[in-house]
Design an enzyme around this catalytic site. Structure first.
Site, PDB file in Angstrom:
ATOM      1  N   HIS A  23       6.210 -13.256   5.584  1.00 17.73           N
ATOM      2  CA  HIS A  23       4.958 -11.714   4.967  1.00 17.73           C
ATOM      3  C   HIS A  23       5.986 -12.086   4.206  1.00 17.73           C
ATOM      4  CE1 HIS A  23       2.155 -10.100   2.217  1.00 17.73           C
ATOM      5  NE2 HIS A  23       2.436  -8.846   2.738  1.00 17.73           N
ATOM      6  N   CYS A  46      -2.428  -7.856   5.284  1.00 24.52           N
ATOM      7  CA  CYS A  46      -1.890  -8.614   4.854  1.00 24.52           C
ATOM      8  C   CYS A  46      -1.018  -9.058   6.171  1.00 24.52           C
ATOM      9  CB  CYS A  46      -0.656  -7.695   4.037  1.00 24.52           C
ATOM     10  SG  CYS A  46      -0.433  -7.039   2.869  1.00 24.52           S
ATOM     11  N   ASN A  49       3.807  -9.692  -3.414  1.00 24.95           N
ATOM     12  CA  ASN A  49       2.792 -10.127  -2.485  1.00 24.95           C
ATOM     13  C   ASN A  49       1.336 -10.251  -2.840  1.00 24.95           C
ATOM     14  OD1 ASN A  49       1.638  -9.007  -0.364  1.00 24.95           O
ATOM     15  ND2 ASN A  49       2.588  -7.403  -0.832  1.00 24.95           N
TER      16      ASN A  49
HETATM   17  N1  COA Z   1      10.003   1.089 -11.569  1.00 25.58           N
HETATM   18  C1  COA Z   1      10.276   1.847 -11.381  1.00 25.58           C
HETATM   19  N2  COA Z   1      10.419   3.197 -11.267  1.00 25.58           N
HETATM   20  C2  COA Z   1       9.818   3.522 -10.046  1.00 25.58           C
HETATM   21  C3  COA Z   1       8.838   2.327  -9.646  1.00 25.58           C
HETATM   22  C4  COA Z   1       8.283   1.321 -10.416  1.00 25.58           C
HETATM   23  N3  COA Z   1       7.711   0.382 -11.124  1.00 25.58           N
HETATM   24  N4  COA Z   1       8.542   2.758  -8.647  1.00 25.58           N
HETATM   25  C5  COA Z   1       8.279   3.269  -8.051  1.00 25.58           C
HETATM   26  N5  COA Z   1       9.755   3.702  -8.889  1.00 25.58           N
HETATM   27  C6  COA Z   1      10.337   4.952  -8.936  1.00 25.58           C
HETATM   28  C7  COA Z   1      10.092   6.239  -7.922  1.00 25.58           C
HETATM   29  O1  COA Z   1       8.386   6.761  -8.484  1.00 25.58           O
HETATM   30  C8  COA Z   1      11.206   7.089  -7.445  1.00 25.58           C
HETATM   31  O2  COA Z   1      11.230   7.839  -8.338  1.00 25.58           O
HETATM   32  P1  COA Z   1      11.639   9.855  -8.280  1.00 25.58           P
HETATM   33  O3  COA Z   1      13.165   8.603  -7.312  1.00 25.58           O
HETATM   34  O4  COA Z   1      11.548  10.008  -9.174  1.00 25.58           O
HETATM   35  O5  COA Z   1      10.107   9.691  -7.676  1.00 25.58           O
HETATM   36  C9  COA Z   1      12.194   5.938  -7.393  1.00 25.58           C
HETATM   37  O6  COA Z   1      11.374   4.897  -8.324  1.00 25.58           O
HETATM   38  C10 COA Z   1      13.290   5.471  -5.690  1.00 25.58           C
HETATM   39  O7  COA Z   1      11.787   5.592  -5.083  1.00 25.58           O
HETATM   40  P2  COA Z   1      11.653   4.907  -3.400  1.00 25.58           P
HETATM   41  O8  COA Z   1      10.336   4.921  -2.798  1.00 25.58           O
HETATM   42  O9  COA Z   1      12.931   5.394  -3.649  1.00 25.58           O
HETATM   43  O10 COA Z   1      11.863   3.662  -4.101  1.00 25.58           O
HETATM   44  P3  COA Z   1      12.206   1.948  -2.596  1.00 25.58           P
HETATM   45  O11 COA Z   1      13.500   2.077  -2.747  1.00 25.58           O
HETATM   46  O12 COA Z   1      12.132   2.828  -1.307  1.00 25.58           O
HETATM   47  O13 COA Z   1      11.626   1.124  -2.919  1.00 25.58           O
HETATM   48  C11 COA Z   1       9.243  -0.404  -2.605  1.00 25.58           C
HETATM   49  C12 COA Z   1      10.365   1.185  -3.202  1.00 25.58           C
HETATM   50  C13 COA Z   1       7.499   0.573  -3.481  1.00 25.58           C
HETATM   51  C14 COA Z   1       9.603  -1.076  -3.422  1.00 25.58           C
HETATM   52  C15 COA Z   1       8.870  -0.393  -1.560  1.00 25.58           C
HETATM   53  O14 COA Z   1       8.954   1.579  -0.877  1.00 25.58           O
HETATM   54  C16 COA Z   1       9.132  -1.004  -0.593  1.00 25.58           C
HETATM   55  O15 COA Z   1       9.170  -2.275  -0.735  1.00 25.58           O
HETATM   56  N6  COA Z   1       8.104  -0.932   0.554  1.00 25.58           N
HETATM   57  C17 COA Z   1       7.076  -1.461   1.504  1.00 25.58           C
HETATM   58  C18 COA Z   1       5.748  -1.523   0.372  1.00 25.58           C
HETATM   59  C19 COA Z   1       5.664  -2.765   0.996  1.00 25.58           C
HETATM   60  O16 COA Z   1       5.626  -3.880   1.299  1.00 25.58           O
HETATM   61  N7  COA Z   1       3.796  -2.763   0.828  1.00 25.58           N
HETATM   62  C20 COA Z   1       2.987  -4.373   0.409  1.00 25.58           C
HETATM   63  C21 COA Z   1       2.733  -3.761   2.120  1.00 25.58           C
HETATM   64  S1  COA Z   1       1.781  -5.526   2.926  1.00 25.58           S
END
Ligand code: COA
Length: 310
Positions: free
Chosen positions: A235, A112, A265
């Site tokens: 980004h 990215c 993304n």
């Molecule tokens: N729908 C519903 N629930 C979901 C889900 C979805 N699409 N994806 C994950 N969950 C659940 C998880 O399983 C977790 O459940 P659990 O607590 O029972 O295990 C719960 O939601 C919370 O997960 P958590 O990791 O606390 O959420 P978060 O607030 O950290 O958000 C992301 C998750 C992925 C959105 C966030 O971590 C993020 O954006 N990270 C960076 C990713 C990124 O930028 N990637 C690209 C880089 S170039």
């Protein structure tokens, strides 16, 4: 000799997949996706549309916007992690597709942060006087790497392409400063093993820190103050990560460009896609100061501060 952007273009696939469409395919909800990421919908390229096709369309628009001919391009750099083939490179295929017969061609793999790596590489050739026009493209068909059974990643990504023609610009304009970096120790947090695999929380922490630090670093290296920034163009991975960078710079909401809601993304395509959105809306004026900043798998990061205009 300063390097700056002469023209830009983008390609967005027609097919829209909304959060509500995803609700029907997996255990997720529009509410979860919107509040955790800011994404409302994303575009997906059909089977007949590959990375080269999207990239070539974006490139043609950028060349037209720059007011030059394809034969005047000296070098093509495409940032992608989703090439149609491992070789020939996407850049070689684009060269053929658009008739840039005089261009050298190579691809860059920096996930990215790829568009930032491409722009900063292209800038060197122009500033040394070696080349006059460098075409830099970010193009991704991430839908090829999505595991539709994995709700942790499937909701985040989309397809698209954006391109910029770099050329020499007048003193005081163009790319004023840059930062590039990588930390291979974090590679395990975001990688491809047939599909995208991600430790969301680790990537989130890294991204918040890096987006803020890299933005401040390029502002300082350019001899500017935070208040001088007219547009933060981050980004587009997650609105919460983007907001943290904006707050770190003390900028009001209208100074940050946002398309993550529309496109999700799109990896290396996200920054140029967003920049074209601002150009098409007529929001960017000559001499505006723009900070572009990206991060991604690798882990990688890159940022530039630039003053718009030729
Ligand atoms: N729908 C519903 N629930 C979901 C889900 C979805 N699409 N994806 C994950 N969950 C659940 C998880 O399983 C977790 O459940 P659990 O607590 O029972 O295990 C719960 O939601 C919370 O997960 P958590 O990791 O606390 O959420 P978060 O607030 O950290 O958000 C992301 C998750 C992925 C959105 C966030 O971590 C993020 O954006 N990270 C960076 C990713 C990124 O930028 N990637 C690209 C880089 S170039």
């Amino acid at each position: 000799m300063n390097a700056g952007i002469w023209g830009m273009g983008r390609y967005i696939p027609d097919q829209v997949i909304t959060n509500f469409d995803l609700e029907k395919r997996m255990d997720t909800s529009d509410e979860w996706i919107r509040t955790r990421t800011g994404i409302e919908e994303r575009r997906i390229a059909g089977d007949e549309v590959g990375t080269v096709h999207m990239a070539a369309k974006a490139a043609q628009k950028a060349i037209e916007h720059a007011g030059i001919h394809p034969e005047e391009i000296d070098l093509i750099i495409t940032a992608t992690v989703t090439p149609d083939h491992s070789f020939p490179s996407v850049s070689c295929e684009i060269q053929h597709e658009i008739g840039a017969v005089n261009a050298a061609a190579m691809d860059i793999s920096a996930a990215c942060a790829g568009f930032m790596y491409g722009i900063i590489t292209g800038k060197q050739f122009i500033e040394t006087g070696a080349y006059k026009h460098v075409l830099v493209i970010g193009a991704e068909k991430l839908s090829n790497l999505i595991d539709w059974e994995d709700r942790n990643t499937a909701v985040l990504f989309g397809d698209g392409a954006g391109a910029a023609v770099l050329g020499p610009v007048s003193e005081g304009r163009g790319i004023l400063s840059f930062e590039l970096g990588a930390d291979g120790r974090g590679g395990k947090h975001l990688y491809e093993d047939k599909y995208v695999k991600m430790n969301g929380r680790e990537v989130f922490k890294f991204a918040v820190r890096q987006m803020g630090e890299s933005s401040i670093s390029v502002i300082e290296k350019a001899g500017l103050q935070k208040e001088d920034v007219d547009f933060l163009m981050p980004h587009q991975a997650n609105i919460r990560i983007m907001e943290s960078a904006r707050e770190r710079l003390g900028l009001p909401p209208e100074k940050m460009s946002v398309t993550v809601n529309q496109f999700g993304n799109t990896s290396s395509a996200s920054i140029p896609l967003t920049m074209v959105e601002e150009l098409e809306n007529g929001r960017v004026k000559d001499d505006d100061v723009i900070v572009m900043v990206g991060f991604g798998g690798g882990l990688t990061w890159g940022a530039i501060a630039m003053r718009w205009g030729r």
